[in-house]
Design an enzyme around this catalytic site. Sequence first.
Site, short mmCIF file in Angstrom:
data_model
loop_
_atom_site.label_atom_id
_atom_site.label_comp_id
_atom_site.label_asym_id
_atom_site.label_seq_id
_atom_site.Cartn_x
_atom_site.Cartn_y
_atom_site.Cartn_z
N HIS A 111 36.73 45.92 40.84
CA HIS A 111 37.48 44.93 40.06
C HIS A 111 38.85 45.55 39.77
O HIS A 111 38.94 46.76 39.58
CB HIS A 111 36.70 44.71 38.76
CG HIS A 111 37.18 43.58 37.91
ND1 HIS A 111 38.33 43.64 37.16
CD2 HIS A 111 36.64 42.35 37.67
CE1 HIS A 111 38.47 42.50 36.50
NE2 HIS A 111 37.47 41.70 36.79
N LYS A 163 29.52 39.19 28.76
CA LYS A 163 28.71 38.91 29.95
C LYS A 163 27.22 39.11 29.66
O LYS A 163 26.37 38.98 30.52
CB LYS A 163 29.18 39.80 31.11
CG LYS A 163 30.60 39.44 31.56
CD LYS A 163 31.13 40.28 32.69
CE LYS A 163 32.54 39.81 33.04
NZ LYS A 163 33.19 40.63 34.07
N CYS A 171 39.40 38.93 41.14
CA CYS A 171 39.98 40.19 40.67
C CYS A 171 39.58 41.36 41.57
O CYS A 171 39.39 42.48 41.09
CB CYS A 171 39.56 40.52 39.23
SG CYS A 171 40.05 39.32 38.02
C1 LIG Z 1 34.34 41.30 34.19
C2 LIG Z 1 34.53 42.60 34.81
C3 LIG Z 1 35.50 43.50 34.36
C4 LIG Z 1 36.47 43.17 33.26
O1 LIG Z 1 35.83 42.85 32.08
P1 LIG Z 1 36.69 42.32 30.84
O2 LIG Z 1 35.64 41.81 29.90
O3 LIG Z 1 37.57 41.23 31.36
O4 LIG Z 1 37.47 43.45 30.31
C5 LIG Z 1 35.57 44.74 34.97
N1 LIG Z 1 34.75 45.08 35.96
C6 LIG Z 1 33.81 44.23 36.43
C7 LIG Z 1 32.90 44.68 37.53
C8 LIG Z 1 33.68 42.97 35.88
O5 LIG Z 1 32.76 42.14 36.35
#
Ligand SMILES: *Cc1c(COP(=O)(O)O)cnc(C)c1O
Length: 407
Positions: free
Chosen positions: A124, A227, A365
């Site tokens: 990411h 999440k 991303c």
């Molecule tokens: C969602 C995600 C991030 C970023 O998380 P944030 O809550 O936006 O800071 C980083 N790495 C992975 C693998 C992700 O799925």
Amino acid sequence: MNILKNIESIRNDFPILSTKVNGNQLVYFDNAATSQTPNCVIDSISDYYKTLNSNIHRGVHKLSQLATEKYENSRKKFKEHLNANCTSEIIFTSGTTHSINLVSNGFIEFLNEGDEIIVSQLEHHSNIVPWQMLCEKTGAVMKVIPMNEQGELKVSEFLKLLNNKTKIVFINHVSNALGTINPIETVIEKSHAIGAAVLIDGAQAAPHFEIDVKKLNVDFYVFSAHKLCGPTGVGILYGKKEWLEKLPPYQGGGEMIDEVSFEKTTYAELPNKFEAGTPNIAGVIASGIGLDYINSIGLKNIKEYEDYLLDYATSKLKEIEGVKVYGESKNKTSVISFNIGEIHPYDIGSLIDNLGIAVRTGQHCAQPIMDYFNIPGTIRISFCFYNTIEEIDFLVKALKKAIKMLS
Ligand SMILES: *Cc1c(COP(=O)(O)O)cnc(C)c1O
């Protein structure tokens, strides 16, 4: 399957799932971006502001004491969940991104020109960019572990990158774009063997299976509460005590100090050293409630049910002519990234959005992965334990309709 038996009552815990979009029942397949929020978490936030609102760690008054207790209790929950050694190894941040920046910034002190740090092609952007900024500041060099056609890391290439100049290795546990589960046990062991530290981005792993930081022997493990059925704005940084003690503070301010004078300030003990200012108190407490909710369903049950959804959806999608699935590791979580013929993912995404199906389209991303496959992006569906087989059938029908309209 336990979840299958209780799916109706589980779904009833999530008020947003009864939303209608253009007259259709919402089908939420964007769980890798954020999971939905159960009533107990929503209630926790509202109860906090109705009955507890106060600042923590400082007031002698009753509300402040109660709020502090709940805030620290949430830390205990994450400590137990991750099997950390002590609560001072759990730092609350604003998210995975913040957690990574906290560590990468601290490493400015530990890196010299010509030192090497290792990332993977499957990351990411938030596990790439902060480290590039670190390289700019220190003159360290970033090396990249390549991936194969299945979307798996090439471990043999990783081993070739390791040497005595390597200072830290940072990869994700699970890829958010493809769902691949990376062999982090091997990465941690081999990195430690040459004296390098390891940070694991667990943003896509923590919602799907149990994490034992002690067994993994990992130095830093980071993820986001949103999440994991929690609210936005809360992140968890696990760090080994010896590392967190060495690492300089990220932000200066209230709460992170021991004594302040204009000549010299000394810093507070862990974990306060890394929690400057008033934290997201309501959010941290609610994140603990979200974690309790997940644990009440059970991560083993969650993994079993999500794998069942993944297998069903993968085989149904592949029956559709022109579908190509990206990332077909045997070791993956409930994420499916795909394209249909030459159709742009965005066009499919918009058409099925009209029918109430929420998916993500684009690069997720993770542009280096899209560059590897030489595509502008994919359609990504990602499941949570409240999704159903009926929703997948509805998606398949919607995709067939969209293909007809676009070809
Ligand atoms: C969602 C995600 C991030 C970023 O998380 P944030 O809550 O936006 O800071 C980083 N790495 C992975 C693998 C992700 O799925």
